[in-house]
Design an enzyme around this catalytic site. Sequence first.
Site: not given
Ligand code: GUN
Length: 291
Positions: A53, A97, A120
């Site tokens: 990211k 996350q 998100d």
């Molecule tokens: N863990 C796995 N996929 C994601 C996601 O898209 N966002 C977040 N915050 N955690 C994750």
Amino acid sequence: MAAILLDGAAIAQDVYAQLHERIQRLHVRGIQPGLAAILIGENSASRIYLKNKARACARVGVHSEMFEFPADCSEHEIFSKLQALNADSRIHGILVQLPLPAHLRSERILQAITPAKDVDGFNWVNLGAMVAGHTLLAPCTPLGVMTMLDYARSPIEGRNAVVIGRSALVGKPLALMLIARGATVSVCNSKTTDLRQYTSIADILAVAVGRPGLIDGSMIKPGAVVIDIGINRMPDGKLAGDVDFASASQVASRITPVPGGVGRMTVAMLLANTVTAAERSLGIEVPYPAQ
Ligand code: GUN
């Protein structure tokens, strides 16, 4: 192979090029979009996701910061950090996350992100807005699926769409987005009796269960668009989706690969949401492609 491959990497590149232009326009106005990510505890997969990211942010000109907390931190410490980030004008998007250490209640922590910065799309305000048909910030994976369908010029209105998987973060929001676009939507899950009865009528089949090989070519309507959202680590270390690609690609008209399909879109949509949040902070109205 009969089906056309929906190449997530290529579509994501296109999304990044469009984002780059929007970000340049924000730079002219003195704003650099900013994304803050919180990582709690030691989870190597989460660390890799966050690295990807951050790399994507750097590539398109989004400022990114990561804040790390030990696995035994308290909810209070996370709330304090989120409060500070909610108030920080340089930060337009915030994510925590997942998964979190067991003692932390993710449903509580995710509600502490202010909805306007919830890139998100996991906050109940944003999920609830989708139910009402007014998407504000949508979860990245389903938004990526809708973007892929639009790139494929796949008609949605009036089509039978079958979503297998009912999670709050993927299956349910994807179903809502398809409903908003006029599809006739069935939501199945891994325990659905006679799954084939549903999959065989699906013009659009999206699978997000986490079970490799759940769907094979014999279950697919000829000419269907097949979107594989599953990511499974196989015993040989390779990644596989929920769809048996070899047989499904003989029957479908379009299909996403794993890896290289929907997964590539998720990060692109996170950045798109961050840019949208930054634009909205200036009062710019940003319509949603998935509405
Ligand atoms: N863990 C796995 N996929 C994601 C996601 O898209 N966002 C977040 N915050 N955690 C994750």
